[in-house]
Design a protein around this motif. Structure first.
Motif, mmCIF file in Angstrom:
data_model
loop_
_atom_site.group_PDB
_atom_site.id
_atom_site.type_symbol
_atom_site.label_atom_id
_atom_site.label_comp_id
_atom_site.label_asym_id
_atom_site.label_seq_id
_atom_site.Cartn_x
_atom_site.Cartn_y
_atom_site.Cartn_z
ATOM 1 N N ASN A 91 38.644 9.573 3.897
ATOM 2 C CA ASN A 91 37.347 9.714 3.255
ATOM 3 C C ASN A 91 36.458 10.557 4.152
ATOM 4 O O ASN A 91 36.088 10.138 5.247
ATOM 5 C CB ASN A 91 36.719 8.334 3.024
ATOM 6 N N THR A 92 36.111 11.747 3.694
ATOM 7 C CA THR A 92 35.267 12.626 4.505
ATOM 8 C C THR A 92 33.796 12.501 4.163
ATOM 9 O O THR A 92 32.946 12.720 5.019
ATOM 10 C CB THR A 92 35.686 14.106 4.349
ATOM 11 N N ILE B 101 44.612 5.067 7.718
ATOM 12 C CA ILE B 101 43.267 5.050 7.151
ATOM 13 C C ILE B 101 42.343 5.844 8.068
ATOM 14 O O ILE B 101 42.235 5.548 9.259
ATOM 15 C CB ILE B 101 42.743 3.613 7.000
ATOM 16 N N VAL B 102 41.666 6.836 7.492
ATOM 17 C CA VAL B 102 40.793 7.723 8.265
ATOM 18 C C VAL B 102 39.473 7.867 7.512
ATOM 19 O O VAL B 102 39.464 8.031 6.295
ATOM 20 C CB VAL B 102 41.430 9.122 8.441
ATOM 21 N N PHE B 103 38.352 7.795 8.246
ATOM 22 C CA PHE B 103 37.073 8.103 7.611
ATOM 23 C C PHE B 103 36.180 8.852 8.586
ATOM 24 O O PHE B 103 36.331 8.769 9.796
ATOM 25 C CB PHE B 103 36.376 6.849 7.063
ATOM 26 N N TRP B 104 35.211 9.588 8.013
ATOM 27 C CA TRP B 104 34.279 10.390 8.786
ATOM 28 C C TRP B 104 32.911 9.734 8.782
ATOM 29 O O TRP B 104 32.646 8.799 8.017
ATOM 30 C CB TRP B 104 34.219 11.814 8.231
ATOM 31 N N ILE C 185 41.001 4.720 11.853
ATOM 32 C CA ILE C 185 40.316 5.545 12.836
ATOM 33 C C ILE C 185 39.099 6.189 12.196
ATOM 34 O O ILE C 185 39.169 6.701 11.078
ATOM 35 C CB ILE C 185 41.254 6.619 13.448
ATOM 36 N N GLY C 186 37.958 6.105 12.890
ATOM 37 C CA GLY C 186 36.730 6.721 12.415
ATOM 38 C C GLY C 186 36.450 7.990 13.204
ATOM 39 O O GLY C 186 36.267 7.943 14.420
ATOM 40 N N TYR C 187 36.415 9.120 12.528
ATOM 41 C CA TYR C 187 36.140 10.402 13.173
ATOM 42 C C TYR C 187 34.638 10.672 13.227
ATOM 43 O O TYR C 187 33.902 10.333 12.299
ATOM 44 C CB TYR C 187 36.775 11.547 12.393
ATOM 45 N N THR C 188 34.195 11.318 14.305
ATOM 46 C CA THR C 188 32.850 11.882 14.351
ATOM 47 C C THR C 188 32.893 13.367 14.660
ATOM 48 O O THR C 188 32.229 14.159 14.025
ATOM 49 C CB THR C 188 31.991 11.161 15.401
#
Length: 450
Positions: free
Chosen positions: A287-288, A313-316, A342-345
């Motif tokens: 989810n971006t 599972i990845v989100f921004w 993992i949560g990306y910034t």
């Protein structure tokens, strides 16, 4: 289009062995005293299309349509004519008998056209019916196109792309099974197999003048062996993805089971539940930019993928989601490490969204939770993590409670510059003391370690 954003994701993450000079600087980190996370949104409810009862049984001889893989231009033309005739003559949909219907007409240098629904209707395929895109060399195609329509149902049979016979001249990543476009509303796709597409099984995409699509449901279907995605949501409001098996997505980036990436549109109020994801090259869900996204009751298994790119599972940072009641099974590290979530910034700009990311009641086998540099609110509770850890840094308001980490040795709960409250957390069944507070950053791992 989608790979430009997702493809940069790997460079933005840090695993527990990396370094990050910005993380060592506390002057930009801050949180309010006695922080209290904002409430999450309500569970999305998605409207289904109005029922259609008067269906036309397609008469192949009358229309001169081949069900044995005949000429794709002729088959496309005559099938589209039959669909339009049915609507003009009081029918509310068409039933397609068993057989193989090869379609495809090159209408420009970049597009090969397939079936184009002419209005509000059902398109029902016999379980033995296959709509198949003819081999082509174009970047873009839709086997079935739904453009600016309301109250549409597509069900049954198979939709197959030309992946194995396509003449590739570049990425050629926009060949889709069903395209839901142009602010379409109340579209149901169910009980269907979508496979071998050069792009996505289903693409949901808005239109600049009309905005996002609304009330789109994909359920009880199998989406597999597509090159780019199982489902792409590029502007969808109230979307339900339920009870599907989405697997073996691989070939060209991003390569996720479900990807929310809205570009100039809006994606919100999305429910993804009770699906089985496995063997997807980049991961299962990313989810971006979607908000009020619910990802619950799913099973995610890396399967035989040994070099998974991003993670299950990845989100921004612009997003908010509830991730709950899922089972995540990891057999080996991704490029980012053993992280089930993992949560990306990817930069040091603060996360502005006041709604926390909720991660609760999940079971992680072989992987953990990674929220480093997320700069915002999070609620992490009642998760079971077997074999890895929970990691977070620079979180301004964390609620960490009743998690259970089971790990033979090494780090288990790892935090730096985190404000919040922790209670009831266990390590191998024993209580863990994490003396966090709302008004002072807490650190239990020194900066030089990561």
């Amino acid at each position: 289009m989608l790979c430009a954003l997702i493809g940069s994701a790997c460079a933005g993450a840090r695993d527990e062995g990396g370094t990050d000079e910005a993380d060592g600087q506390g002057d930009e980190f801050g949180g309010s005293q006695e922080c209290e996370p904002d409430p999450r949104g309500t569970e999305p409810e998605v409207a289904l299309p109005s029922p259609h009862e008067q269906l036309y049984e397609l008469e192949l001889d009358t229309w001169g349509i081949s069900n044995a893989g005949g000429d794709p231009v002729e088959t496309r033309t005559r099938m589209n004519e039959a669909l339009a005739w049915a609507l003009d003559n009081g029918f509310e949909g068409v039933r397609i008998p068993a057989g193989t219907y090869r379609v495809g007409e090159k209408t420009s240098d970049i597009y090969t056209a397939g079936i184009e629904l002419p209005g509000s209707m059902d398109l029902i395929l016999d379980p033995g019916a296959t709509l198949e895109m003819a081999p082509n060399d174009t970047w873009n195609y839709c086997v079935v196109a739904v453009r600016g329509l309301e109250d549409v149902r597509i069900a049954g049979g198979r939709i197959v792309g030309d992946r194995d016979e396509h003449s590739y001249g570049g990425a050629d990543d926009e060949g889709h099974g069903v395209c839901v476009e142009g602010a379409s509303k109340r579209v149901l796709i169910e009980d269907i197999e979508l496979t071998k597409l050069t792009g996505d099984g289903v693409l949901i995409v808005g239109q600049s003048e009309a905005g996002s699509c609304e009330d789109i449901t994909i359920r009880n279907s199998e989406l597999h062996e597509n090159r780019r995605q199982g489902v792409s949501i590029v502007g969808g409001i109230r979307v339900l993805i339920e009870g599907n098996e989405i697997h073996h997505i691989h070939g060209t980036a991003p390569q996720f089971g479900v990807d929310i990436e809205s570009l100039s549109f809006t994606s919100k109020d999305i429910m993804i539940r009770d699906n089985s994801f496995h063997d997807n090259q980049a991961g299962d869900f990313v989810n971006t930019d979607g908000t009020n996204v619910w990802f619950q009751g799913n099973t995610l298994d890396q399967g035989d993928v040994t070099d998974q790119v991003d993670g299950p599972i990845v989100f921004w940072k612009r997003t908010d989601q509830t991730i709950r009641d899922n089972v995540v099974i990891m057999h080996s590290p991704t490029v980012n490490g053993l992280w089930g979530v993992i949560g990306y910034t990817n930069d040091d700009e603060p996360r502005a969204n006041p709604v926390p990311n909720y991660i609760e009641d999940n079971v992680f086998e072989g992987g953990g939770i990674h929220l480093a540099r997320n700069h915002g609110n999070a609620v992490i509770r009642a998760n079971q993590i077997d074999g890895w850890m929970i990691l977070g840094s620079r979180l301004s308001c964390l609620r960490l409670s009743d998690n259970a980490v089971n790990k033979a040795e090494g780090e288990s709960y790892k935090f730096r510059e985190v404000q919040g409250v922790a209670s009831g957390n266990l390590l191998n069944g024993a209580p863990v003391a994490l003396p966090m507070s709302d008004d002072a950053p807490f650190t239990n791992s020194p900066p030089h370690l990561w």
